[in-house]
Design a protein around this motif. Structure first.
Motif, mmCIF file in Angstrom:
data_model
loop_
_atom_site.group_PDB
_atom_site.id
_atom_site.type_symbol
_atom_site.label_atom_id
_atom_site.label_comp_id
_atom_site.label_asym_id
_atom_site.label_seq_id
_atom_site.Cartn_x
_atom_site.Cartn_y
_atom_site.Cartn_z
ATOM 1 N N TYR A 12 3.176 6.012 -2.526
ATOM 2 C CA TYR A 12 4.344 6.894 -2.458
ATOM 3 C C TYR A 12 5.534 6.436 -3.292
ATOM 4 C CZ TYR A 12 1.471 8.359 1.426
ATOM 5 O OH TYR A 12 0.412 8.764 2.196
ATOM 6 N N GLY A 13 5.517 5.220 -3.779
ATOM 7 C CA GLY A 13 6.567 4.726 -4.658
ATOM 8 C C GLY A 13 7.682 3.970 -3.944
ATOM 9 N N ILE A 14 8.396 3.178 -4.730
ATOM 10 C CA ILE A 14 9.519 2.401 -4.214
ATOM 11 C C ILE A 14 10.620 3.315 -3.702
ATOM 12 C CG2 ILE A 14 11.386 0.818 -4.883
ATOM 13 C CD1 ILE A 14 9.370 -0.514 -6.807
ATOM 14 N N GLN A 15 10.854 4.428 -4.374
ATOM 15 C CA GLN A 15 11.912 5.345 -3.963
ATOM 16 C C GLN A 15 11.692 5.842 -2.532
ATOM 17 O OE1 GLN A 15 14.770 5.967 -5.417
ATOM 18 N NE2 GLN A 15 15.451 7.496 -3.943
ATOM 19 N N LYS A 16 10.470 6.111 -2.167
ATOM 20 C CA LYS A 16 10.174 6.571 -0.802
ATOM 21 C C LYS A 16 10.424 5.451 0.205
ATOM 22 C CE LYS A 16 8.858 9.996 1.730
ATOM 23 N NZ LYS A 16 9.745 11.144 1.867
ATOM 24 N N ARG A 34 0.844 -1.204 0.000
ATOM 25 C CA ARG A 34 0.000 0.000 0.000
ATOM 26 C C ARG A 34 0.876 1.250 0.000
ATOM 27 N NH1 ARG A 34 -4.658 2.621 -1.195
ATOM 28 N NH2 ARG A 34 -5.302 4.010 0.467
ATOM 29 N N PHE A 35 1.933 1.247 0.819
ATOM 30 C CA PHE A 35 2.860 2.380 0.894
ATOM 31 C C PHE A 35 3.471 2.646 -0.485
ATOM 32 C CE2 PHE A 35 6.932 4.416 1.563
ATOM 33 C CZ PHE A 35 6.676 5.353 2.537
ATOM 34 N N CYS A 36 3.943 1.601 -1.146
ATOM 35 C CA CYS A 36 4.564 1.769 -2.463
ATOM 36 C C CYS A 36 3.561 2.216 -3.514
ATOM 37 C CB CYS A 36 5.252 0.478 -2.895
ATOM 38 S SG CYS A 36 6.772 0.122 -1.997
ATOM 39 N N SER A 81 2.132 12.801 6.975
ATOM 40 C CA SER A 81 1.998 12.962 5.528
ATOM 41 C C SER A 81 2.145 11.661 4.741
ATOM 42 C CB SER A 81 3.046 13.961 5.036
ATOM 43 O OG SER A 81 4.357 13.452 5.275
ATOM 44 N N LEU A 82 2.438 10.551 5.410
ATOM 45 C CA LEU A 82 2.636 9.273 4.717
ATOM 46 C C LEU A 82 1.641 8.196 5.174
ATOM 47 C CD1 LEU A 82 6.543 9.167 4.766
ATOM 48 C CD2 LEU A 82 5.065 9.780 2.850
ATOM 49 N N LYS A 83 0.436 8.603 5.437
ATOM 50 C CA LYS A 83 -0.588 7.652 5.879
ATOM 51 C C LYS A 83 -0.913 6.661 4.775
ATOM 52 C CE LYS A 83 -2.938 11.273 7.520
ATOM 53 N NZ LYS A 83 -4.057 12.077 7.964
ATOM 54 N N ILE A 84 -1.235 5.439 5.179
ATOM 55 C CA ILE A 84 -1.597 4.403 4.205
ATOM 56 C C ILE A 84 -3.004 3.861 4.437
ATOM 57 C CG2 ILE A 84 0.806 3.758 3.803
ATOM 58 C CD1 ILE A 84 0.256 1.224 5.516
ATOM 59 N N TYR A 85 -3.803 4.549 5.228
ATOM 60 C CA TYR A 85 -5.161 4.105 5.503
ATOM 61 C C TYR A 85 -5.987 4.120 4.230
ATOM 62 C CZ TYR A 85 -3.563 5.283 10.220
ATOM 63 O OH TYR A 85 -2.843 5.362 11.375
#
Length: 146
Positions: free
Chosen positions: A101-105, A96-98, A140-144
């Protein structure tokens, strides 16, 4: 690999992040003062595998391997087992994170922790762990999903 069909409830996500703060902070306390240069290099190799991954699943596997090696470096035999028991939900969360926000993050997040490990900065690592996890809980990086 999907936990709960690939969708987790907000409280499950929050609970895992809170647990990760506690576990990762304890691992940092145990390992940073005694980690060898060779172990630091192994961690770096795992981090670089995130950035060079050809797919999200490869990046997630590399991130998990970094976390596993980090846990092993603590010399506490239970931490790697705990991480292994949470593999499915952690993979779902990182997927979900990727997606958001992407693999780079994902790479940058893990690399940031590695820098504190490399520099043998336990307090900095713990602060980084708390800050980065809180960014995922309520920053700023929520994955809900909702």
């Amino acid at each position: 690999m999907n936990y709960n069909g690939g969708r987790m409830r907000d409280q499950e996500i929050r609970s895992i992040f809170e647990l990760r703060i506690a576990l990762d902070s304890m691992i940092a306390r145990l390992c940073i003062d005694r980690i060898t240069d060779e172990e630091v290099e192994v961690l770096h190799d795992k981090i670089e595998s995130i950035q060079t991954a050809d797919s999200t699943s490869e990046a997630i596997q590399a991130a998990f391997e970094f976390q596993h090696e980090f846990a092993l470096a603590s010399q506490n035999t239970l931490f790697p087992l705990v991480f292994q028991s949470f593999k499915a939900p952690i993979f779902t969360m990182w997927e979900r994170f990727c997606t958001l926000y992407g693999i780079q993050k994902l790479y940058e997040s893990n690399y940031g922790l590695w820098v504190f490990i490399r520099d043998r900065d336990t307090d900095g690592a713990i602060q980084y762990i708390e800050t980065s996890m809180h960014e995922c809980i309520d920053g700023s990086l929520k994955i809900y999903y909702d």
